[in-house]
Design an enzyme around this catalytic site. Structure first.
Site, PDB file in Angstrom:
ATOM      1  N   ASP A   6     -11.071  -6.639   5.251  1.00  0.00           N
ATOM      2  CA  ASP A   6     -11.081  -5.234   5.653  1.00  0.00           C
ATOM      3  C   ASP A   6     -10.024  -4.483   4.851  1.00  0.00           C
ATOM      4  OD1 ASP A   6     -13.048  -5.606   7.659  1.00  0.00           O
ATOM      5  OD2 ASP A   6     -11.499  -6.473   8.964  1.00  0.00           O
ATOM      6  N   LEU A   7     -10.453  -3.637   3.936  1.00  0.00           N
ATOM      7  CA  LEU A   7      -9.563  -2.961   2.998  1.00  0.00           C
ATOM      8  C   LEU A   7      -8.464  -2.197   3.725  1.00  0.00           C
ATOM      9  CD1 LEU A   7      -8.983  -2.254   0.022  1.00  0.00           C
ATOM     10  CD2 LEU A   7     -10.452  -0.241   0.310  1.00  0.00           C
ATOM     11  N   ASP A   8      -7.205  -2.497   3.354  1.00  0.00           N
ATOM     12  CA  ASP A   8      -6.017  -1.789   3.870  1.00  0.00           C
ATOM     13  C   ASP A   8      -5.855  -1.928   5.384  1.00  0.00           C
ATOM     14  OD1 ASP A   8      -5.510  -0.959   1.285  1.00  0.00           O
ATOM     15  OD2 ASP A   8      -6.482   0.989   1.541  1.00  0.00           O
ATOM     16  N   GLU A   9      -6.439  -2.962   5.978  1.00  0.00           N
ATOM     17  CA  GLU A   9      -6.339  -3.134   7.424  1.00  0.00           C
ATOM     18  C   GLU A   9      -5.777  -4.496   7.820  1.00  0.00           C
ATOM     19  OE1 GLU A   9      -9.750  -2.076   9.660  1.00  0.00           O
ATOM     20  OE2 GLU A   9     -10.021  -0.133   8.683  1.00  0.00           O
ATOM     21  N   HIS A  69       0.856  -1.189   0.000  1.00  0.00           N
ATOM     22  CA  HIS A  69       0.000   0.000   0.000  1.00  0.00           C
ATOM     23  C   HIS A  69       0.889   1.235   0.000  1.00  0.00           C
ATOM     24  CE1 HIS A  69      -3.675   2.281   0.556  1.00  0.00           C
ATOM     25  NE2 HIS A  69      -2.998   3.036   1.392  1.00  0.00           N
TER      26      HIS A  69
END
Length: 284
Positions: free
Chosen positions: A226-229, A192
């Site tokens: 969970d997006l980007d988590e 990311h």
């Protein structure tokens, strides 16, 4: 005959005798410890350990597992045993920006990353020439709302067919479905272009520029629904200033992304990363 090198990772509730039980069994079969790392999570009382050891070539993986079985049962261990003679396999997914992919290929070529990219998957044609130059099968799978499910089924089939150890999203600018993220949990690493948890979502460098930050960074993490988590494996930052444009932020970020992703992939393939709930333990 030369010794064979293995990596053992284990986790269980902490109590006295774990290390002694494992190392005693390994000594009994003539194994020699090459590297040992351990960690006790005081909050959960979880114990985590990574051992690299050399065993006589005449002793197979099955015999090692049988030797360790009493200790595994006694302490309720969750274990993995990896024969380091087997070269790990990577499926790399990329969209248009190929800097992270090219860095992985370079680190493989110079021997720093002991692995092979067995397939390159993209929703664009831009990296076909790179794949051809390295004699790597290239799969152009366009993504749309109607095609997404079919594309992800093809990815699962490719993972099985290639026996891939990890899927690396090397700036693959598509969100994996919740279903796929769950099925491949712990086997998909994303880079990311932000120092998470700050500036999630689209154009994080531009978000950082608008906020006037003095540090930007990149984060390699496991993919979850969970997006980007997902659990974070590796991060890095670099100082920026008011004299730089948003495009300068992006250019600086590309260098960071490439380095961070390569380190995360190396740690994963060397069994140096252990999941601990929403966090990771990384034995460097």
């Amino acid at each position: 005959m030369s010794d064979r090198v293995y990596t053992l990772t284990l986790s269980c509730d902490d109590r006295p005798g774990i290390v002694a039980a494992v190392t005693t069994e390994l000594a009994e079969i003539g194994a020699n410890i090459l590297e040992s790392n351990q960690f006790w999570d005081q909050q959960t009382n979880g114990f985590f350990m990574r051992l690299a050891f050399a065993a006589p070539a005449a002793i197979g993986e099955g015999e090692i597992r049988r030797a360790l079985a009493p200790a595994i049962e006694r302490f309720g261990m969750r274990t993995t045993l990896v024969d380091r003679a087997r070269r790990p396999k990577i499926i790399a997914m990329v969209s248009k920006f190929d800097h992270a992919l090219l860095h992985l290929l370079y680190q493989i070529r110079v021997g720093w990353l002991a692995a092979d990219i067995v397939a390159i998957v993209s929703n664009h044609e831009d990296s076909r020439a790179t794949a051809d130059a390295h004699a790597i099968p290239f799969h152009h799978w366009p993504v749309s709302k109607d095609l997404k499910k079919d594309q992800e089924e093809k990815l699962l089939a490719l993972v099985k067919a290639t026996d891939a150890d990890v899927v690396v999203l090397a700036r693959y600018m598509q969100v994996l479905s919740d279903s796929l993220s769950k099925r491949l949990y712990g086997k998909v690493i994303n880079i990311h272009h932000s120092f998470l948890p700050s500036f999630k979502g689209a154009k994080p460098y531009h978000q950082a520029y608008d906020r006037g930050v003095k540090l930007i960074g990149a984060t390699a993490h496991y993919v979850t629904p969970d997006l980007d988590e997902g659990p974070i494996i590796e991060q890095e930052t670099e100082r920026v200033s008011h004299t730089m444009s948003a495009e300068d932020f992006v250019a600086t970020g590309r260098d960071i992304e490439s380095r961070v992703l390569a380190r995360a992939v190396k740690y994963h393939l060397e069994s140096r990363v252990m999941l601990n709930g929403h966090r990771t333990i990384v034995f460097q």
